[in-house]
Scaffold this active site. Sequence first.
Site, PDB file in Angstrom:
ATOM      1  N   TYR A 171      19.115  41.657   4.124  1.00  0.00           N
ATOM      2  CA  TYR A 171      18.195  42.707   4.549  1.00  0.00           C
ATOM      3  C   TYR A 171      18.011  42.928   5.745  1.00  0.00           C
ATOM      4  CZ  TYR A 171      13.930  45.445   4.568  1.00  0.00           C
ATOM      5  OH  TYR A 171      12.939  46.382   4.798  1.00  0.00           O
ATOM      6  N   LYS A 222      19.494  46.094   8.179  1.00  0.00           N
ATOM      7  CA  LYS A 222      18.497  47.149   9.337  1.00  0.00           C
ATOM      8  C   LYS A 222      18.873  47.067  10.521  1.00  0.00           C
ATOM      9  CE  LYS A 222      15.462  48.464   5.984  1.00  0.00           C
ATOM     10  NZ  LYS A 222      15.311  50.114   5.741  1.00  0.00           N
TER      11      LYS A 222
END
Length: 344
Positions: free
Chosen positions: A213, A217
């Site tokens: 994750y 990003k």
Amino acid sequence: MVGSKDLEPSHTSFGKVFFYNQFRAKPQWPNPDATLAGKTAIVTGGNVGLGYEAALQLLGLKLARLILAVRSPDRGETAAQKMRAMFPEASIEVWQLDMCSYESVQAFAHRAENQLPHLDIALLNAGVCKFTFNIVEKTGHEETLQVNYLSTMLLAVLLLPILKSKRSRDGAPARLTIVSAALTLAAKFPERNRVPVLAAFNNPELFTIDETYNSTKLLAHMFLWKLVDFVSANDVIVNLEDPAWCKGTKLAREVTNPGLKLFAKIFGATTGRPPKVGASCFVDAMVNKGKESHGCFLMSWKIHPFAAYLYTPEGQVVMQRVWDETLDELDFAGVRAILQSMRA
């Protein structure tokens, strides 16, 4: 103007960053005279969580037309009905958008180009935090990479010329805000030494809930660093915005472990920002901030440096590699020609 690229890299520990974001930072609400009257906005993932709250705040500023871009039209319509009851003067529509499908992303952008007379704001909020490794069959990519990075960057590029050409005639630039995360500052980015970089995300041995994750990003930070070389702030102001840790976002909706689910609930209740406050970060990026925020990472209502890794010689090399690989991956959609057209 001093942007994120121009700031000194921050080496503050993530613990201190988290504490400041959650307990010290003060919201910056729009001025009382701020208005979006006559303007049109797209909000992806706008039927739940922060996307839903951000949409409400935009409507509260007299937004004329709102497009809720959602994977499930039925759930989107449920949210839209609530919004229509609160803001009967606004036009609120539900358009399908599946971020696991390149075809769906292209179809959505094509619809925006052909059916929207005006487009002033796009908030790319849709994202996932996967707790298990999953490959998207249509693309062959790990789902977190697909949704948080590849499809989001494709949609951003496809919307740029639409925003440029269809923004309101008041002389103001259009706005494109991509939802980010403070966790990028703590990303270990284990794929950084792999060649190619993006393909490494498809390796189940490198997948972890948090690092995958965080790193997807971080890829968006790398892409924005290069993207703004093609986009004038006079046409479209593009930025990244972190809402900090918020309760009620549904981001961890796939947690099945009862103990972990209980911990997340308690942790969110004691430390999380209310959704209204978290979503205000997005509205701040789209309404309060001006050209000074173009190409910037915004966190807690302020312009913040990118992750320190991006400023290093190694980071610059990897960033160029990510940029080239991304353009190659999205070549089917003509992204290079679109970016060149934005310079005209």
